[in-house]
Structure formats: structure tokens, C-alpha cells
Design a protein around this motif. Structure first.
Motif, short mmCIF file in Angstrom:
data_model
loop_
_atom_site.label_atom_id
_atom_site.label_comp_id
_atom_site.label_asym_id
_atom_site.label_seq_id
_atom_site.Cartn_x
_atom_site.Cartn_y
_atom_site.Cartn_z
N ILE A 1 0.55 3.63 -32.57
CA ILE A 1 0.76 4.35 -33.83
C ILE A 1 0.35 5.81 -33.67
O ILE A 1 1.05 6.72 -34.13
CB ILE A 1 -0.02 3.69 -34.99
N LEU A 2 -0.77 6.05 -33.02
CA LEU A 2 -1.21 7.43 -32.80
C LEU A 2 -0.20 8.20 -31.97
O LEU A 2 0.10 9.36 -32.26
CB LEU A 2 -2.58 7.46 -32.12
N VAL A 3 0.38 7.56 -30.97
CA VAL A 3 1.41 8.22 -30.15
C VAL A 3 2.59 8.61 -31.03
O VAL A 3 3.11 9.73 -30.93
CB VAL A 3 1.87 7.31 -28.99
N LYS A 4 3.02 7.73 -31.91
CA LYS A 4 4.14 8.04 -32.81
C LYS A 4 3.80 9.23 -33.71
O LYS A 4 4.64 10.08 -33.96
CB LYS A 4 4.49 6.81 -33.68
N ILE A 5 2.58 9.27 -34.19
CA ILE A 5 2.16 10.40 -35.03
C ILE A 5 2.14 11.68 -34.21
O ILE A 5 2.65 12.73 -34.63
CB ILE A 5 0.77 10.13 -35.65
N PHE A 6 1.56 11.61 -33.01
CA PHE A 6 1.44 12.79 -32.15
C PHE A 6 2.81 13.33 -31.72
O PHE A 6 2.94 14.52 -31.42
CB PHE A 6 0.62 12.46 -30.91
N GLU A 7 3.83 12.50 -31.69
CA GLU A 7 5.18 12.95 -31.29
C GLU A 7 5.72 14.02 -32.23
O GLU A 7 6.59 14.79 -31.85
CB GLU A 7 6.14 11.76 -31.25
N TYR A 8 5.23 14.08 -33.43
CA TYR A 8 5.69 15.06 -34.40
C TYR A 8 4.97 16.41 -34.28
O TYR A 8 5.34 17.37 -34.95
CB TYR A 8 5.49 14.54 -35.83
N LEU A 9 3.96 16.47 -33.42
CA LEU A 9 3.14 17.68 -33.32
C LEU A 9 3.63 18.61 -32.21
O LEU A 9 4.19 18.17 -31.22
CB LEU A 9 1.69 17.29 -33.05
N SER A 10 3.38 19.89 -32.40
CA SER A 10 3.75 20.88 -31.39
C SER A 10 2.79 20.79 -30.21
O SER A 10 1.70 20.21 -30.31
CB SER A 10 3.69 22.28 -31.99
N LEU A 11 3.16 21.40 -29.10
CA LEU A 11 2.31 21.41 -27.92
C LEU A 11 0.98 22.09 -28.21
O LEU A 11 -0.08 21.62 -27.79
CB LEU A 11 3.03 22.12 -26.76
N LYS A 12 1.02 23.17 -28.97
CA LYS A 12 -0.21 23.88 -29.32
C LYS A 12 -1.14 22.97 -30.13
O LYS A 12 -2.34 22.90 -29.89
CB LYS A 12 0.10 25.14 -30.11
N THR A 13 -0.57 22.25 -31.08
CA THR A 13 -1.38 21.35 -31.89
C THR A 13 -1.94 20.21 -31.05
O THR A 13 -3.10 19.82 -31.22
CB THR A 13 -0.55 20.79 -33.07
N LEU A 14 -1.13 19.68 -30.13
CA LEU A 14 -1.63 18.64 -29.23
C LEU A 14 -2.82 19.14 -28.42
O LEU A 14 -3.81 18.43 -28.24
CB LEU A 14 -0.53 18.16 -28.29
N ARG A 15 -2.73 20.36 -27.93
CA ARG A 15 -3.85 20.94 -27.18
C ARG A 15 -5.09 21.04 -28.06
O ARG A 15 -6.20 20.83 -27.60
CB ARG A 15 -3.47 22.31 -26.62
N ASP A 16 -4.89 21.38 -29.31
CA ASP A 16 -6.04 21.51 -30.23
C ASP A 16 -6.67 20.16 -30.56
O ASP A 16 -7.89 20.00 -30.50
CB ASP A 16 -5.62 22.20 -31.53
N ILE A 17 -5.84 19.18 -30.89
CA ILE A 17 -6.41 17.88 -31.28
C ILE A 17 -6.89 17.08 -30.08
O ILE A 17 -7.66 16.13 -30.24
CB ILE A 17 -5.43 17.05 -32.13
N GLU A 18 -6.47 17.46 -28.91
CA GLU A 18 -6.94 16.79 -27.69
C GLU A 18 -8.47 16.89 -27.58
O GLU A 18 -9.13 16.03 -27.00
CB GLU A 18 -6.28 17.45 -26.48
N LYS A 19 -9.03 17.91 -28.18
CA LYS A 19 -10.47 18.15 -28.13
C LYS A 19 -11.25 17.29 -29.14
O LYS A 19 -12.47 17.30 -29.16
CB LYS A 19 -10.76 19.62 -28.39
N THR A 20 -10.54 16.55 -29.98
CA THR A 20 -11.17 15.77 -31.04
C THR A 20 -12.10 14.70 -30.48
O THR A 20 -13.24 14.57 -30.91
CB THR A 20 -10.10 15.12 -31.93
N CYS A 21 -11.58 13.92 -29.54
CA CYS A 21 -12.40 12.87 -28.94
C CYS A 21 -11.78 12.44 -27.61
O CYS A 21 -10.63 12.77 -27.32
CB CYS A 21 -12.56 11.67 -29.87
N ILE A 22 -12.53 11.70 -26.85
CA ILE A 22 -12.05 11.27 -25.53
C ILE A 22 -10.82 10.38 -25.67
O ILE A 22 -9.87 10.51 -24.90
CB ILE A 22 -13.17 10.53 -24.77
N ARG A 23 -10.80 9.50 -26.63
CA ARG A 23 -9.66 8.60 -26.81
C ARG A 23 -8.37 9.39 -27.07
O ARG A 23 -7.35 9.14 -26.46
CB ARG A 23 -9.91 7.64 -27.97
#
Length: 70
Positions: free
Chosen positions: A26-48
């Protein structure tokens, strides 16, 4: 896919609601809607989240690249 939706719905009806309890699919499906910049930002949220993004977005992209020497 239907099983996945049923599973995610069961999480939604819990007393405690948090995005962290959602299954990886489900998280992957949600992340598919995000831009590369946003993915880089949220990547820092947690290890998972970082591992999910690396495995599902960065690695497939890098595997498609042509690294042959010309």
C-alpha cells in the motif's frame, strides 16, 4: 489485489490509525504518486520508508540504465 485491499481496510478500522501500520504494498502505491524530490524528502522519515523507496524506485531505475563503455 482484493486481498490487499481487505487487509488495508482492516487497518483502517483499528482504534489507533497510523500510516506506519500500512502494508508495504500500500505504501508503494501511495509513493507512486509522489515526485522524485518528494521521495527523496520522505526517504528520511524512517528506515522502513527508506528501504521501500530504494527497493521499489531507485533500484529498478538503476537496473534499467546502460552502463556499457562505448
Amino acid at each position: 489485489m482484493i486481498e490487499l485491499l481487505k487487509l488495508s481496510c482492516s487497518y483502517l478500522f483499528r482504534k489507533e490509525m497510523s500510516i506506519s501500520v500500512l502494508p508495504t504494498e500500500i505504501l508503494v502505491k501511495i509513493f507512486e504518486y509522489l515526485s522524485l524530490k518528494t521521495l527523496r524528502d520522505i526517504e528520511k522519515t524512517c528506515i522502513r520508508w527508506s528501504l521501500i523507496i530504494i527497493e521499489n524506485f531507485y533500484t529498478p531505475f538503476l537496473e534499467k540504465q546502460d552502463y556499457s563503455v562505448r
